[in-house]
Design a protein around this motif. Structure first.
Motif, PDB file in Angstrom:
ATOM      1  N   UNK A  80      24.283 -35.732 -31.271  1.00 23.79           N
ATOM      2  CA  UNK A  80      23.049 -35.298 -31.897  1.00 23.79           C
ATOM      3  C   UNK A  80      22.471 -33.989 -31.436  1.00 23.79           C
ATOM      4  N   UNK A  81      23.161 -33.237 -30.586  1.00 22.27           N
ATOM      5  CA  UNK A  81      22.627 -31.960 -30.121  1.00 22.27           C
ATOM      6  C   UNK A  81      23.772 -30.989 -29.879  1.00 22.27           C
ATOM      7  N   UNK A  82      23.477 -29.693 -29.766  1.00 20.44           N
ATOM      8  CA  UNK A  82      24.533 -28.743 -29.410  1.00 20.44           C
ATOM      9  C   UNK A  82      25.185 -29.071 -28.068  1.00 20.44           C
ATOM     10  N   UNK A  83      24.412 -29.640 -27.144  1.00 18.35           N
ATOM     11  CA  UNK A  83      24.974 -30.012 -25.849  1.00 18.35           C
ATOM     12  C   UNK A  83      26.094 -31.031 -26.025  1.00 18.35           C
ATOM     13  N   UNK A  84      25.848 -32.043 -26.858  1.00 17.59           N
ATOM     14  CA  UNK A  84      26.885 -33.050 -27.073  1.00 17.59           C
ATOM     15  C   UNK A  84      28.022 -32.502 -27.940  1.00 17.59           C
ATOM     16  N   UNK A  85      27.730 -31.536 -28.830  1.00 18.30           N
ATOM     17  CA  UNK A  85      28.815 -30.871 -29.568  1.00 18.30           C
ATOM     18  C   UNK A  85      29.735 -30.139 -28.599  1.00 18.30           C
ATOM     19  N   UNK A  86      29.109 -29.459 -27.614  1.00 20.33           N
ATOM     20  CA  UNK A  86      29.914 -28.797 -26.583  1.00 20.33           C
ATOM     21  C   UNK A  86      30.756 -29.816 -25.810  1.00 20.33           C
ATOM     22  N   UNK A  87      30.177 -30.975 -25.508  1.00 22.93           N
ATOM     23  CA  UNK A  87      30.927 -32.008 -24.782  1.00 22.93           C
ATOM     24  C   UNK A  87      32.177 -32.437 -25.545  1.00 22.93           C
ATOM     25  N   UNK A  88      32.048 -32.585 -26.864  1.00 21.35           N
ATOM     26  CA  UNK A  88      33.207 -32.974 -27.673  1.00 21.35           C
ATOM     27  C   UNK A  88      34.292 -31.900 -27.584  1.00 21.35           C
ATOM     28  N   UNK A  93      39.543 -29.977 -24.618  1.00 22.72           N
ATOM     29  CA  UNK A  93      40.187 -29.047 -23.689  1.00 22.72           C
ATOM     30  C   UNK A  93      40.447 -29.692 -22.331  1.00 22.72           C
ATOM     31  N   UNK A  94      40.227 -31.017 -22.257  1.00 21.56           N
ATOM     32  CA  UNK A  94      40.454 -31.776 -21.018  1.00 21.56           C
ATOM     33  C   UNK A  94      39.564 -31.301 -19.876  1.00 21.56           C
ATOM     34  N   UNK A  95      38.375 -30.807 -20.209  1.00 17.15           N
ATOM     35  CA  UNK A  95      37.426 -30.397 -19.185  1.00 17.15           C
ATOM     36  C   UNK A  95      36.595 -31.588 -18.717  1.00 17.15           C
ATOM     37  N   UNK A  96      36.060 -31.497 -17.518  1.00 19.83           N
ATOM     38  CA  UNK A  96      35.217 -32.555 -16.990  1.00 19.83           C
ATOM     39  C   UNK A  96      33.872 -32.545 -17.721  1.00 19.83           C
TER      40      UNK A  96
END
Length: 579
Positions: A80-88, A93-96
């Motif tokens: 629901x936010x750009x922060x969670x879009x970044x998380x996806x 990219x297999x990032x933490x």
């Protein structure tokens, strides 16, 4: 700092007490945070007084004045936010991911799953919550496949033992333990809304049946206090309480429940009047059938608090509730700077993620007036949906591809008054962040085939979002009781809406819709699978389901337009009849 509250009491499961002094037990709850963590608006590029960085301040204050506290997250956290879009994107990219350290630092005791936890599939859900120390709850969600069992680790209920040293007792320093049972449920409709992720992997039973069984089991396992953690609400503006999606009114009648955390509808309870038509609901004091209950709004703007004063009865050999109350507190501009600093790397990564350009628009894309007239912003979404399906139809000729074709889209961030915020993307380069603002949910694209009679009902249901207004005040035509996501607009046909007429007779189309004719309507998976209870849509009418999210379709469409970008020509295909 409040980090010292991370460790729960370590003791046997049996309750013990050596004095009769009262203890304050405080249940704290967040719900429907939707990825608002940092207190920063990634669309306006300005700080905002919402999100867990602000909620954490209230949590610290509430914990400090209670003998025992329990912190619960009630779902719809990871979307629901750009922060969670970044998380996806980071997960691909297999990032933490930053969620585990965030929840662990804040000291959450349990996390209930909501419907939006499943928007990106079970593998991502597992990845997002990897490392979270709090147990994950859901009593009515069942893993059926090996894939689901690999990625889901939820429990129907947990019992959290909490200890306190009651120093107020003269000449005594006695450890008291209270076992707090937490039972979680979510709407069964996730099997419709995210069917492409869940079919053949999980099943969801009715909330009432699962909750009743889990409450009984928690009591049998020694729970002194049982809290229902329900990612569901209650029917609004009605006296009918039964509802398979909004089930709290029925759930509250299960024996053995002492408190209720609920959500899903983004309301603030106590404090709202939308449930006043329901019997045994006290919206002022925050009770449902006498049980204290809280719904803490949306985006971390409020903290739900249920207070119990409890006393151990040596005679009865159990804890007894002496008093109980419920309230919600709104955050202030104060924020937890340690939490902000902890999230800073992910925050900076989100800012960079948002700035990636993907296309161009010749004119401003604004949803300000999308509730009362056509806009370029909405037209862009319609055009992208039809472009995507047109390409599919050209390559995959089927019977439905020859039918009259329409697009249905609702505005997610339109203004309801002159002072409201709204999506607005300036002419020029369009970034990934702009796409997230324009279309705020990770819906996929579906095509439904419906009769003309159903299509008329769809138009009329959408028209309920309008009311008779005045020419002096354009905002007066908006029925604010109907959220913007319920106001579907249509492309591929011309129509006008007369709000002076009763629902069922408001919409006139050109060409006229024929009852017996079949139509193919391009829409999102939420609507196609019955979301919003529109026109009898229930998933059975779906003829095609796209594997692509609409956000990604918008990106692909804008890229296909090249340097010229999206044109500035607006097609006025619908209007409100204001005569």
């Amino acid at each position: 700092m409040w980090y010292r509250y991370l460790v729960a009491g370590i003791c046997c499961m049996a309750s013990t007490a050596v004095n009769a002094e009262s203890i304050t037990l405080r249940i704290l709850a967040t719900s429907d945070v939707h990825g608002h963590f940092t207190g920063f608006n990634y669309f306006s590029q300005q700080p905002e007084a919402k999100g867990l960085a602000h909620t954490a301040v209230l949590i610290e204050q509430a914990r400090a004045s209670a003998d025992i506290s329990v912190l619960i997250e009630n779902g719809d956290l990871i979307q629901g936010s750009p922060f969670t879009d970044y998380m996806v994107a980071a997960a691909k990219m297999q990032e933490q991911l930053p969620l585990a350290s965030l929840l662990n630092s804040m000291g959450y005791d349990a996390v209930n799953l909501g419907n939006h936890e499943f928007n990106y599939g079970l593998e991502y859900l597992s990845r997002a919550y990897a490392g979270v120390s709090a147990p994950i709850l859901s009593a009515n969600l069942h893993s059926n496949s090996s894939f689901a069992k690999q990625h889901l680790r939820h429990k129907p209920y947990v019992i959290i033992p909490k200890t306190v040293t009651n120093s107020s007792v003269p000449n005594a320093s006695s450890t008291n333990t209270i076992n707090i049972g937490l039972v979680g449920v979510l709407p069964p409709q996730i099997m419709q809304w995210d069917t492409h992720h869940l079919t053949n992997h999980v099943s969801v039973e009715p909330m009432y049946d699962a909750a009743r069984r889990a409450v009984k089991a928690a009591r049998n396992d020694g729970a002194d206090i049982v809290i229902l953690v329900a990612h569901t609400g209650m029917p609004k503006h009605t006296s009918e309480g039964g509802d398979s999606e909004q089930g709290v009114w029925e759930l509250a009648q299960i024996d053995g429940i002492d408190g209720i955390i609920f959500g899903h509808q983004h309301e603030v309870f106590p404090g709202t009047d939308v449930y006043d038509g329901l019997d045994q609901v006290d919206s002022k004091n925050g009770t449902v059938f006498g049980i204290p209950a809280v719904q803490p709004g949306v985006h971390g703007e409020h903290l739900g608090i249920i207070n119990f004063v409890v006393n151990y009865s040596e005679q009865l050999k159990r804890w007894e509730v002496q008093s109980k109350s419920a309230k919600v507190e709104r955050v202030t501009s104060s924020r937890d700077e340690l939490l902000v600093n902890q999230l800073k790397p992910a925050h900076q990564a989100t800012l960079a993620f948002m700035q990636q350009p993907i296309g161009h628009s010749q004119a401003t894309l604004s949803q300000q007036l999308a509730r009362i007239e056509p806009t370029l912003a909405m037209q862009l979404i319609h055009d992208a949906q039809l472009w995507y399906i047109d390409r599919y139809a050209q390559a995959n000729a089927q019977s439905w591809t020859e039918l009259p074709r329409l697009s249905a889209v609702a505005p997610f961030n339109a203004a309801l008054s002159a002072s409201d915020d709204f999506t607005s993307i300036e002419a020029g380069a369009v970034t990934l962040g702009d796409i997230g603002d324009l279309y705020r949910y990770p819906n996929t694209l579906d095509v439904v085939v419906v009769t003309g009679a159903t299509l008329k009902a769809w138009f009329e249901d959408a028209a309920s979002a309008l009311q008779l207004g005045t020419t002096e005040d354009r905002w007066s035509w908006i029925n604010t009781d109907v959220p913007s996501y319920q106001f579907d607009t249509f492309s591929g046909i011309n129509y006008q809406i007369d709000p002076s007429q009763p629902i069922g007779k408001r919409v006139q189309t050109l060409p006229e819709i024929i009852n017996e004719q079949k139509y193919a309507v391009v829409t999102n998976n939420y609507r196609a699978n019955g979301g919003g209870d529109i026109a009898g849509l229930d998933g059975s009418q779906i003829i095609y389901s796209s594997p692509d999210q609409i956000q990604h379709i918008l990106i692909e469409y804008l890229r296909s337009l090249g340097d010229e970008g999206y044109p500035a020509t607006l097609h006025q295909n619908w209007k409100i009849d204001k005569n």
